[in-house]
Design an enzyme around this catalytic site. Sequence first.
Site: not given
Length: 90
Positions: A57-60, A64
């Site tokens: 994911h890289r943007d948890l 979000n």
Amino acid sequence: MLTEPFDQLYLVMEHIHGTSLRAYIRPDVHLPMPWAAAMAAQIATVLSHAHAVPVVHRDLKPDNVLVTADGTVKVLDFGIAAILRPDVPS
């Protein structure tokens, strides 16, 4: 398992109504442990399925994560996710 090369990837998401997890987090109020555990378990399940692809994911973050009226968790914004497969173009 993908057996054919693909020229393009598409990200498709459902239109959902809910409240961001951020709205539930307040420094002065403790969330009920069973509720917090249920939310964490659902998030972990989503990430487990994504990692099986394998997608990271890289943007948890709480902004979000959406919680629907029935308590279902939806992880949003896979826009900067990384696909960790050499056979799939990024």
